[in-house]
Design a protein around this motif. Structure first.
Motif, mmCIF file in Angstrom:
data_model
loop_
_atom_site.group_PDB
_atom_site.id
_atom_site.type_symbol
_atom_site.label_atom_id
_atom_site.label_comp_id
_atom_site.label_asym_id
_atom_site.label_seq_id
_atom_site.Cartn_x
_atom_site.Cartn_y
_atom_site.Cartn_z
ATOM 1 N N GLN A 32 1.420 24.096 48.064
ATOM 2 C CA GLN A 32 0.928 23.854 49.413
ATOM 3 C C GLN A 32 -0.123 22.770 49.414
ATOM 4 N N GLN A 33 -0.121 21.951 48.385
ATOM 5 C CA GLN A 33 -1.133 20.929 48.226
ATOM 6 C C GLN A 33 -1.179 19.985 49.421
ATOM 7 N N GLY A 34 -2.407 19.621 49.811
ATOM 8 C CA GLY A 34 -2.579 18.613 50.840
ATOM 9 C C GLY A 34 -2.419 17.233 50.253
ATOM 10 N N GLU A 35 -2.079 16.281 51.095
ATOM 11 C CA GLU A 35 -1.915 14.908 50.659
ATOM 12 C C GLU A 35 -2.772 14.016 51.524
ATOM 13 N N GLU A 36 -3.632 13.202 50.892
ATOM 14 C CA GLU A 36 -4.471 12.279 51.645
ATOM 15 C C GLU A 36 -3.787 10.922 51.763
ATOM 16 N N LYS A 92 -5.000 14.855 46.454
ATOM 17 C CA LYS A 92 -5.303 13.909 45.381
ATOM 18 C C LYS A 92 -6.435 12.964 45.741
ATOM 19 N N GLY A 93 -6.825 12.936 46.993
ATOM 20 C CA GLY A 93 -8.007 12.186 47.388
ATOM 21 C C GLY A 93 -7.744 10.777 47.869
ATOM 22 N N ALA A 110 -14.382 4.175 58.698
ATOM 23 C CA ALA A 110 -13.358 4.523 57.716
ATOM 24 C C ALA A 110 -12.642 5.774 58.182
ATOM 25 N N THR A 111 -11.330 5.733 58.177
ATOM 26 C CA THR A 111 -10.531 6.891 58.580
ATOM 27 C C THR A 111 -9.597 7.291 57.455
ATOM 28 N N MET A 112 -9.644 8.561 57.101
ATOM 29 C CA MET A 112 -8.775 9.112 56.068
ATOM 30 C C MET A 112 -7.989 10.264 56.682
ATOM 31 N N ASN A 113 -6.758 10.407 56.246
ATOM 32 C CA ASN A 113 -5.891 11.443 56.792
ATOM 33 C C ASN A 113 -5.461 12.421 55.711
ATOM 34 N N SER A 163 -2.028 18.425 60.106
ATOM 35 C CA SER A 163 -2.739 17.237 59.638
ATOM 36 C C SER A 163 -4.190 17.260 60.106
ATOM 37 N N SER A 164 -5.009 16.526 59.371
ATOM 38 C CA SER A 164 -6.427 16.403 59.673
ATOM 39 C C SER A 164 -6.847 14.966 59.393
ATOM 40 N N SER A 165 -7.894 14.529 60.056
ATOM 41 C CA SER A 165 -8.445 13.224 59.749
ATOM 42 C C SER A 165 -9.959 13.315 59.631
ATOM 43 N N LEU A 166 -10.480 12.474 58.742
ATOM 44 C CA LEU A 166 -11.926 12.357 58.546
ATOM 45 C C LEU A 166 -12.326 10.937 58.917
ATOM 46 N N LEU A 167 -13.220 10.819 59.857
ATOM 47 C CA LEU A 167 -13.731 9.519 60.276
ATOM 48 C C LEU A 167 -15.189 9.411 59.853
#
Lengths: 115, 111
Positions: free
Chosen positions: B2-6, B103-104, B19-22, B71-75
């Motif tokens: 169930q690993q997340g993927e960035e 994995k970052g 900076a936006t990461m998903n 999904s999620s995003s970090l701004l």
């Protein structure tokens, strides 16, 4: 200071040797975790303990062993059975081993290199 | 898994830019967390967003969560050189008792 300490920071192992990585916390946390991180990769769970005298295997437990005799200590032994142990090892803890997962606190890590 | 993927794997910006990461994940979750890791160090918790929340703010950080899209995003707004680090999302999946990390995204902020 409250927190998690790991020692040593750097560790070198000859092939065929067992080595033990130390992890100590003074946060009074019930749950503790060991992760392995390879270059450019995320964290993979090796073992975790939700309470003293109990622990469970994570995703990559083969070649590793742990003990949890005290609440504040969760040492990890990398055995000779672990064929590719060179990696960065991170210890973490959180308040409780049950319920919704709250914040995890991490130690500074131990970098293990096999010579 | 169930690993997340960035996404992206790496991001290079200038100071002052945003900076936006998903992060995408596979299973239903209780919450999703974002962590930061400076090179050769341990991870530091940034923010936690629960499955019933859609958006959360902390200083220059803004996190959104869309459970329908998993999904999620970090701004990170007004980035600084000191924001240079790897950023990981971690999911607390329903029925599991451990966090699962992606994995970052490696962020480089140039002066």
């Amino acid at each position: 200071d409250g927190g998690i300490t790991q020692s040593p920071k750097y560790l070198f192992r000859k092939e065929g040797q067992n080595v033990t990585l130390s992890c100590e916390q003074n946060l009074n946390h019930d749950a503790m975790y060991w992760y392995r991180q390879d270059p450019g990769q995320g964290l993979r769970l090796i073992y975790y303990s939700q309470i003293v005298n109990d622990f469970q295997k994570g995703d990559i437990a083969e070649g590793y062993s742990v003990s949890r005799e005290k609440k504040e200590s969760f040492p990890l032994t990398v055995t000779s059975a672990q064929k590719n142990p060179t990696a960065f090892y991170l210890c973490a803890s959180r308040t409780s081993g049950t319920g919704d997962f709250d914040e995890q606190f991490f130690g500074p890590g131990t970098r293990l290199t096999v010579l | 898994s169930q690993q997340g993927e960035e996404d992206p794997q790496a991001l290079s910006i200038q100071e002052g830019e945003n900076a936006t990461m998903n992060c995408s994940y596979k299973t239903s979750i209780n919450n999703l967390q974002w962590y930061r890791q400076n090179s050769g160090r341990g991870l530091v918790h940034l923010i936690l967003i629960r499955s019933n929340e859609r958006e959360k703010h902390s200083g220059r950080l803004r996190v959104t969560l869309d459970t329908s899209k998993k999904s999620s995003s970090l701004l990170i707004t007004a980035s600084r050189a000191a924001d240079t680090a790897s950023y990981f999302c971690a999911t607390d999946a329903l029925g599991y008792s451990t966090l699962t990390f992606g994995k970052g995204t490696m962020l480089l902020v140039s002066p």
